[in-house]
Motif scaffolding. Structure first.
Motif, PDB file in Angstrom:
ATOM      1  N   ARG A  79      -0.897   3.974   1.258  1.00  0.00           N
ATOM      2  CA  ARG A  79      -0.746   2.274   1.646  1.00  0.00           C
ATOM      3  C   ARG A  79      -0.615   1.697   0.832  1.00  0.00           C
ATOM      4  O   ARG A  79       0.368   0.005   0.912  1.00  0.00           O
ATOM      5  CB  ARG A  79      -1.918   1.903   2.605  1.00  0.00           C
ATOM      6  CG  ARG A  79      -2.465   0.662   2.547  1.00  0.00           C
ATOM      7  CD  ARG A  79      -3.583   0.480   3.309  1.00  0.00           C
ATOM      8  NE  ARG A  79      -3.532   1.125   5.038  1.00  0.00           N
ATOM      9  CZ  ARG A  79      -3.355   0.718   6.351  1.00  0.00           C
ATOM     10  NH1 ARG A  79      -2.642   0.120   6.043  1.00  0.00           N
ATOM     11  NH2 ARG A  79      -3.215   1.963   7.249  1.00  0.00           N
ATOM     12  N   ARG A  80      -1.603   1.089  -0.983  1.00  0.00           N
ATOM     13  CA  ARG A  80      -1.240   0.588  -1.967  1.00  0.00           C
ATOM     14  C   ARG A  80       0.453   0.396  -2.398  1.00  0.00           C
ATOM     15  O   ARG A  80       0.879  -0.355  -2.719  1.00  0.00           O
ATOM     16  CB  ARG A  80      -1.962   0.919  -2.722  1.00  0.00           C
ATOM     17  CG  ARG A  80      -2.239   0.201  -4.090  1.00  0.00           C
ATOM     18  CD  ARG A  80      -2.739   0.829  -5.342  1.00  0.00           C
ATOM     19  NE  ARG A  80      -2.199   2.141  -5.421  1.00  0.00           N
ATOM     20  CZ  ARG A  80      -2.593   2.911  -6.357  1.00  0.00           C
ATOM     21  NH1 ARG A  80      -3.853   2.798  -6.759  1.00  0.00           N
ATOM     22  NH2 ARG A  80      -1.518   4.066  -6.591  1.00  0.00           N
ATOM     23  N   LYS A 106       3.217   1.714  -0.939  1.00  0.00           N
ATOM     24  CA  LYS A 106       4.219   0.756   0.365  1.00  0.00           C
ATOM     25  C   LYS A 106       3.709  -0.203   0.439  1.00  0.00           C
ATOM     26  O   LYS A 106       4.835  -1.053   0.012  1.00  0.00           O
ATOM     27  CB  LYS A 106       3.266   1.855   1.491  1.00  0.00           C
ATOM     28  CG  LYS A 106       3.670   2.863   2.214  1.00  0.00           C
ATOM     29  CD  LYS A 106       3.295   2.871   3.684  1.00  0.00           C
ATOM     30  CE  LYS A 106       2.758   4.518   4.038  1.00  0.00           C
ATOM     31  NZ  LYS A 106       2.137   4.568   5.400  1.00  0.00           N
ATOM     32  N   ARG A 107       3.014  -0.840  -0.181  1.00  0.00           N
ATOM     33  CA  ARG A 107       2.717  -2.620  -0.458  1.00  0.00           C
ATOM     34  C   ARG A 107       3.542  -3.512  -1.183  1.00  0.00           C
ATOM     35  O   ARG A 107       4.366  -4.064  -1.853  1.00  0.00           O
ATOM     36  CB  ARG A 107       1.558  -3.079  -0.726  1.00  0.00           C
ATOM     37  CG  ARG A 107       1.449  -4.568  -0.398  1.00  0.00           C
ATOM     38  CD  ARG A 107      -0.165  -4.996  -0.709  1.00  0.00           C
ATOM     39  NE  ARG A 107      -0.842  -4.546  -1.933  1.00  0.00           N
ATOM     40  CZ  ARG A 107      -1.636  -3.755  -1.464  1.00  0.00           C
ATOM     41  NH1 ARG A 107      -1.926  -3.228  -0.243  1.00  0.00           N
ATOM     42  NH2 ARG A 107      -2.292  -3.098  -2.802  1.00  0.00           N
ATOM     43  N   ARG A 108       3.534  -2.198  -2.744  1.00  0.00           N
ATOM     44  CA  ARG A 108       4.377  -2.518  -3.848  1.00  0.00           C
ATOM     45  C   ARG A 108       5.619  -1.972  -4.206  1.00  0.00           C
ATOM     46  O   ARG A 108       6.626  -1.545  -5.083  1.00  0.00           O
ATOM     47  CB  ARG A 108       3.136  -1.823  -4.527  1.00  0.00           C
ATOM     48  CG  ARG A 108       1.920  -2.194  -5.490  1.00  0.00           C
ATOM     49  CD  ARG A 108       1.197  -2.100  -6.330  1.00  0.00           C
ATOM     50  NE  ARG A 108       0.046  -2.155  -6.037  1.00  0.00           N
ATOM     51  CZ  ARG A 108      -1.498  -1.924  -7.091  1.00  0.00           C
ATOM     52  NH1 ARG A 108      -1.100  -0.791  -7.934  1.00  0.00           N
ATOM     53  NH2 ARG A 108      -2.362  -2.855  -7.380  1.00  0.00           N
ATOM     54  N   GLN A 109       6.606  -1.055  -2.754  1.00  0.00           N
ATOM     55  CA  GLN A 109       7.214  -0.838  -3.381  1.00  0.00           C
ATOM     56  C   GLN A 109       8.670  -1.458  -3.625  1.00  0.00           C
ATOM     57  O   GLN A 109       9.737  -0.783  -4.419  1.00  0.00           O
ATOM     58  CB  GLN A 109       7.932   0.803  -2.793  1.00  0.00           C
ATOM     59  CG  GLN A 109       8.221  -0.344  -0.734  1.00  0.00           C
ATOM     60  CD  GLN A 109       8.582   1.030   0.001  1.00  0.00           C
ATOM     61  OE1 GLN A 109       8.201   1.901   0.340  1.00  0.00           O
ATOM     62  NE2 GLN A 109       9.150  -0.399   1.148  1.00  0.00           N
TER      63      GLN A 109
END
Length: 61
Positions: free
Chosen positions: A12-13, A15-18
């Motif tokens: 999840r982390r 995905k947010r930073r991609q």
């Protein structure tokens, strides 16, 4: 003070930073002397001109 109820998973982390690590293509400009594409605001690697005057002498192979 606010405390997260649960730990954020790595997936999840990430995905947010991609979108943070995407690299943009360099901006290319045409040389006014020879017409080759080069990086903007730099001496042309083909002819050695910058801003309408010769700055570097380029050796031909």
């Amino acid at each position: 003070m606010a405390v997260p109820a649960r730990r954020v998973s790595k997936a999840r982390r990430d995905k947010r930073r991609q979108n943070v690590s995407k690299v943009a293509a360099p901006v290319l400009a045409k040389c006014t002397n020879c017409g080759e594409f080069m990086k903007a605001h730099r001496v042309c690697p083909v002819c050695g001109y910058y801003n309408g005057r010769q700055v570097v002498t380029v050796e031909e192979d």
